[in-house]
Design a protein around this motif. Structure first.
Motif, PDB file in Angstrom:
ATOM      1  N   TRP A 166       0.849  -1.186   0.000  1.00  5.92           N
ATOM      2  CA  TRP A 166       0.000   0.000   0.000  1.00  5.92           C
ATOM      3  C   TRP A 166       0.885   1.236   0.000  1.00  5.92           C
ATOM      4  O   TRP A 166       1.845   1.324   0.776  1.00  5.92           O
ATOM      5  CB  TRP A 166      -0.911   0.027   1.224  1.00  5.92           C
ATOM      6  CG  TRP A 166      -2.082  -0.875   1.120  1.00  5.92           C
ATOM      7  CD1 TRP A 166      -2.198  -2.151   1.595  1.00  5.92           C
ATOM      8  CD2 TRP A 166      -3.330  -0.572   0.491  1.00  5.92           C
ATOM      9  NE1 TRP A 166      -3.429  -2.659   1.301  1.00  5.92           N
ATOM     10  CE2 TRP A 166      -4.155  -1.700   0.618  1.00  5.92           C
ATOM     11  CE3 TRP A 166      -3.839   0.557  -0.166  1.00  5.92           C
ATOM     12  CZ2 TRP A 166      -5.453  -1.757   0.115  1.00  5.92           C
ATOM     13  CZ3 TRP A 166      -5.128   0.509  -0.666  1.00  5.92           C
ATOM     14  CH2 TRP A 166      -5.922  -0.623  -0.521  1.00  5.92           C
ATOM     15  N   ARG A 188       0.734   5.673  -0.365  1.00  2.00           N
ATOM     16  CA  ARG A 188      -0.129   6.820  -0.050  1.00  2.00           C
ATOM     17  C   ARG A 188       0.413   8.057  -0.742  1.00  2.00           C
ATOM     18  O   ARG A 188       1.624   8.308  -0.735  1.00  2.00           O
ATOM     19  CB  ARG A 188      -0.177   7.038   1.465  1.00  2.00           C
ATOM     20  CG  ARG A 188      -0.913   8.263   1.926  1.00  2.00           C
ATOM     21  CD  ARG A 188      -1.042   8.238   3.427  1.00  2.00           C
ATOM     22  NE  ARG A 188       0.210   8.496   4.116  1.00  2.00           N
ATOM     23  CZ  ARG A 188       0.391   8.283   5.422  1.00  2.00           C
ATOM     24  NH1 ARG A 188      -0.592   7.753   6.150  1.00  2.00           N
ATOM     25  NH2 ARG A 188       1.539   8.588   6.001  1.00  2.00           N
ATOM     26  N   ARG A 224       4.141   9.856  -4.043  1.00  2.00           N
ATOM     27  CA  ARG A 224       3.507   8.631  -3.576  1.00  2.00           C
ATOM     28  C   ARG A 224       4.540   7.826  -2.791  1.00  2.00           C
ATOM     29  O   ARG A 224       5.572   7.434  -3.325  1.00  2.00           O
ATOM     30  CB  ARG A 224       2.994   7.837  -4.770  1.00  2.00           C
ATOM     31  CG  ARG A 224       2.051   6.725  -4.449  1.00  2.00           C
ATOM     32  CD  ARG A 224       1.482   6.116  -5.726  1.00  2.00           C
ATOM     33  NE  ARG A 224       0.711   7.097  -6.482  1.00  2.00           N
ATOM     34  CZ  ARG A 224       0.090   6.799  -7.623  1.00  2.00           C
ATOM     35  NH1 ARG A 224       0.134   5.575  -8.112  1.00  2.00           N
ATOM     36  NH2 ARG A 224      -0.572   7.735  -8.266  1.00  2.00           N
ATOM     37  N   VAL A 271       3.544   2.844   2.341  1.00  2.00           N
ATOM     38  CA  VAL A 271       2.967   2.788   3.681  1.00  2.00           C
ATOM     39  C   VAL A 271       3.288   1.441   4.327  1.00  2.00           C
ATOM     40  O   VAL A 271       3.761   1.377   5.459  1.00  2.00           O
ATOM     41  CB  VAL A 271       1.442   3.011   3.629  1.00  2.00           C
ATOM     42  CG1 VAL A 271       0.821   2.799   5.004  1.00  2.00           C
ATOM     43  CG2 VAL A 271       1.117   4.400   3.094  1.00  2.00           C
ATOM     44  N   ASP A 285      -2.580  11.441   7.786  1.00  2.00           N
ATOM     45  CA  ASP A 285      -2.848  10.200   7.049  1.00  2.00           C
ATOM     46  C   ASP A 285      -3.745  10.435   5.838  1.00  2.00           C
ATOM     47  O   ASP A 285      -4.002   9.501   5.067  1.00  2.00           O
ATOM     48  CB  ASP A 285      -3.508   9.165   7.959  1.00  2.00           C
ATOM     49  CG  ASP A 285      -2.590   8.733   9.092  1.00  2.00           C
ATOM     50  OD1 ASP A 285      -3.086   8.610  10.232  1.00  2.00           O
ATOM     51  OD2 ASP A 285      -1.394   8.507   8.832  1.00  2.00           O
ATOM     52  N   TYR A 336      -4.869   6.333  -1.308  1.00  2.00           N
ATOM     53  CA  TYR A 336      -4.144   5.104  -1.006  1.00  2.00           C
ATOM     54  C   TYR A 336      -4.226   4.178  -2.218  1.00  2.00           C
ATOM     55  O   TYR A 336      -5.313   3.898  -2.732  1.00  2.00           O
ATOM     56  CB  TYR A 336      -4.729   4.433   0.228  1.00  2.00           C
ATOM     57  CG  TYR A 336      -4.335   5.125   1.504  1.00  2.00           C
ATOM     58  CD1 TYR A 336      -4.826   6.391   1.814  1.00  2.00           C
ATOM     59  CD2 TYR A 336      -3.443   4.526   2.407  1.00  2.00           C
ATOM     60  CE1 TYR A 336      -4.449   7.042   2.987  1.00  2.00           C
ATOM     61  CE2 TYR A 336      -3.068   5.164   3.576  1.00  2.00           C
ATOM     62  CZ  TYR A 336      -3.576   6.424   3.853  1.00  2.00           C
ATOM     63  OH  TYR A 336      -3.199   7.067   5.010  1.00  2.00           O
TER      64      TYR A 336
END
Length: 116
Positions: free
Chosen positions: A36, A38, A45, A48, A89, A93
């Motif tokens: 993943w 983010r 990018r 994660v 956060d 995603y």
């Protein structure tokens, strides 16, 4: 081409929880590192979390202890359980799969917005 479909994003208050899912084919899920990433607004990018075929995991320092990546082999998904979310956060995603992440195969992403 690798097909990856992300889901589970949404709007949540700070301190809340969400679980994201990445659905792919059984062949892809069972034979690749899954991860993943983010992307926050205006930023690159970043990784994660990732999980290897044998279940080894790696996490970004910023989310250690709050996020958990895990496979659901019955559903061919790789999920990201997120707790204690904070405003930092927030982002889109993305799921990724391959031998060495990131690869060029991305899903469309799922938006996570954390409000203060």
């Amino acid at each position: 081409q690798v097909q990856l479909v992300e889901s589970g994003g949404g709007l949540v208050q700070a301190g809340g929880s969400l679980t994201l899912s990445c659905t792919t084919s059984e062949r892809i899920a069972n034979s690749n590192v899954m991860g993943w990433f983010r992307q926050a607004p205006g930023k690159q990018r970043d990784l994660v979390a990732l999980i290897s075929v044998n279940g080894d995991t790696k996490y970004a320092d910023s989310i250690k202890g709050r996020f958990t990546i895990y496979r659901d082999d019955a559903k061919n998904t790789v999920n990201l359980r997120m707790h204690a979310l904070n405003v930092e956060d927030t982002g889109v995603y993305y799921c990724n799969a391959g031998g060495n992440l990131p690869t060029a195969d991305w899903g469309r992403g799922t938006q996570v917005t954390v409000s203060s």
